[in-house]
Scaffold this motif. Structure first.
Motif, PDB file in Angstrom:
ATOM      1  N   PHE A   1      14.336 -13.481 -10.654  1.00  0.00           N
ATOM      2  CA  PHE A   1      14.961 -12.636  -9.635  1.00  0.00           C
ATOM      3  C   PHE A   1      14.103 -11.409  -9.389  1.00  0.00           C
ATOM      4  O   PHE A   1      13.748 -10.689 -10.314  1.00  0.00           O
ATOM      5  N   LEU A   2      13.791 -11.169  -8.105  1.00  0.00           N
ATOM      6  CA  LEU A   2      12.932 -10.055  -7.688  1.00  0.00           C
ATOM      7  C   LEU A   2      13.766  -8.918  -7.132  1.00  0.00           C
ATOM      8  O   LEU A   2      14.590  -9.122  -6.250  1.00  0.00           O
TER       9      LEU A   2
ATOM     10  N   SER B   1       9.430   2.813  -3.853  1.00  0.00           N
ATOM     11  CA  SER B   1       8.524   2.746  -2.732  1.00  0.00           C
ATOM     12  C   SER B   1       7.983   4.141  -2.453  1.00  0.00           C
ATOM     13  O   SER B   1       8.725   5.126  -2.535  1.00  0.00           O
TER      14      SER B   1
ATOM     15  N   PHE C   1       1.491  -8.638  -1.526  1.00  0.00           N
ATOM     16  CA  PHE C   1       1.764  -8.503  -2.953  1.00  0.00           C
ATOM     17  C   PHE C   1       0.496  -8.646  -3.795  1.00  0.00           C
ATOM     18  O   PHE C   1      -0.404  -9.421  -3.450  1.00  0.00           O
TER      19      PHE C   1
ATOM     20  N   PHE D   1       5.485  -6.538  -9.909  1.00  0.00           N
ATOM     21  CA  PHE D   1       4.639  -6.746  -8.738  1.00  0.00           C
ATOM     22  C   PHE D   1       4.483  -5.450  -7.963  1.00  0.00           C
ATOM     23  O   PHE D   1       5.457  -4.744  -7.689  1.00  0.00           O
TER      24      PHE D   1
ATOM     25  N   ILE E   1      13.504  -4.643  -5.889  1.00  0.00           N
ATOM     26  CA  ILE E   1      12.663  -3.476  -5.667  1.00  0.00           C
ATOM     27  C   ILE E   1      13.008  -2.370  -6.663  1.00  0.00           C
ATOM     28  O   ILE E   1      14.160  -2.205  -7.061  1.00  0.00           O
TER      29      ILE E   1
ATOM     30  N   TYR F   1       8.036  -3.906  -7.548  1.00  0.00           N
ATOM     31  CA  TYR F   1       9.150  -4.835  -7.718  1.00  0.00           C
ATOM     32  C   TYR F   1       9.137  -5.340  -9.157  1.00  0.00           C
ATOM     33  O   TYR F   1       8.086  -5.455  -9.785  1.00  0.00           O
TER      34      TYR F   1
ATOM     35  N   TYR G   1       4.830  -0.321  -3.028  1.00  0.00           N
ATOM     36  CA  TYR G   1       6.097  -0.664  -3.670  1.00  0.00           C
ATOM     37  C   TYR G   1       5.854  -1.196  -5.078  1.00  0.00           C
ATOM     38  O   TYR G   1       4.794  -1.748  -5.374  1.00  0.00           O
TER      39      TYR G   1
ATOM     40  N   GLY H   1       0.709  -9.599  -9.784  1.00  0.00           N
ATOM     41  CA  GLY H   1       1.726  -9.392 -10.808  1.00  0.00           C
ATOM     42  C   GLY H   1       1.143  -9.051 -12.176  1.00  0.00           C
ATOM     43  O   GLY H   1       0.016  -9.441 -12.505  1.00  0.00           O
TER      44      GLY H   1
ATOM     45  N   GLN I   1      10.361  -8.665 -11.488  1.00  0.00           N
ATOM     46  CA  GLN I   1      10.865 -10.039 -11.501  1.00  0.00           C
ATOM     47  C   GLN I   1      11.272 -10.378 -12.920  1.00  0.00           C
ATOM     48  O   GLN I   1      10.442 -10.419 -13.834  1.00  0.00           O
TER      49      GLN I   1
END
Lengths: 116, 118
Positions: free
Chosen positions: B42-43, B48, B109, B90, B45, B35, B33, B112, B37
């Motif tokens: 705020f995270l 994927s 995870f 991430f 997606i 993501y 995945y 980052g 931030q």
């Protein structure tokens, strides 16, 4: 679509005390997972605890426990005997099953500061 | 050994440039995945992949193109970078199979990548 709400942007607690972080979510799904992730200043996302929606028993991991109220769609995190290393941003997250993917929807986070 | 590794950890670049972020996992997972931030933490997606096949594609500009050469790698290429792309990105991975099979629902995870577009 799922939404996850964390209504406490910031919280603080004295070392060795207990603190509870709140989380509510909205979904029409019946089977799902809920998670609490911790993000310390190092930025790493660390899994704290998870809860299966089909289990009535609340999950516990050492000093961390949850209060899962499925009907109320509430999933709070209790940290007992708070330690300085618990200082971090805490994210509540919802996971639904979409084929082979596990899509996480995160709340906006709660910044927890543990005071000496 | 780092389970999910991202490179670089920091990326500073000018608007309009093209950049890539690499992600590798050594956990033997089938699903990976990306993501994002944002500055308010705020995270959300973005993408994927499962066994090199795209399975989640949220509303992300076409300038973002994920590429999975094999199931252990999921790279993110960004064209024509904009100021609003500044964020922490991430990478994560998880096993596939039934969602209700033990720990198969856990996502792991990376550390980052902080992207700063000037």
């Amino acid at each position: 679509a799922q939404t996850v709400t964390q209504s406490q942007p910031e919280m603080s607690v004295q070392e060795a005390e207990t603190v509870t972080l709140s989380c509510t979510y909205d979904t029409s799904e019946n089977n799902y997972y809920l998670f609490w992730y911790k993000q310390p200043p190092s930025r790493q996302m660390i899994l704290v605890i998870r809860q299966e929606a089909y289990k009535q028993q609340n999950a516990t991991e050492n000093r961390f426990s949850v209060n899962f109220q499925k009907a109320a769609k509430s999933f709070s995190l209790k940290i007992s005997d708070s330690q300085l290393g618990d200082t971090a941003m805490y994210f509540c997250a919802f996971m639904k099953h979409t084929g082979s993917a596990r899509q996480l929807t995160f709340g906006s986070g709660t910044q927890l500061t543990v005071l000496p | 050994d780092t389970a999910v590794s991202q490179t670089p950890k920091y990326l500073v670049t000018q608007m309009g440039n093209d950049k890539s972020i690499k992600c590798e996992q050594n956990l033997g997972h089938d699903t990976m995945y990306w993501y994002k931030q944002d500055s308010k933490k705020f995270l959300k997606i973005m993408f994927s992949y499962n066994n090199k096949e795209l399975i989640i594609n949220e509303t992300v500009p076409n300038r973002f193109s994920p590429k999975s050469p094999d199931k252990a790698h999921l790279n993110l290429h960004i064209n024509s970078l904009e100021l609003g792309d500044s964020a922490v990105y991430f990478c994560a991975s998880s096993p596939s199979g039934s969602l209700w099979s033990g720990t198969k629902n856990i996502q792991y995870f990376g550390a980052g990548t902080r992207l700063s577009v000037l």
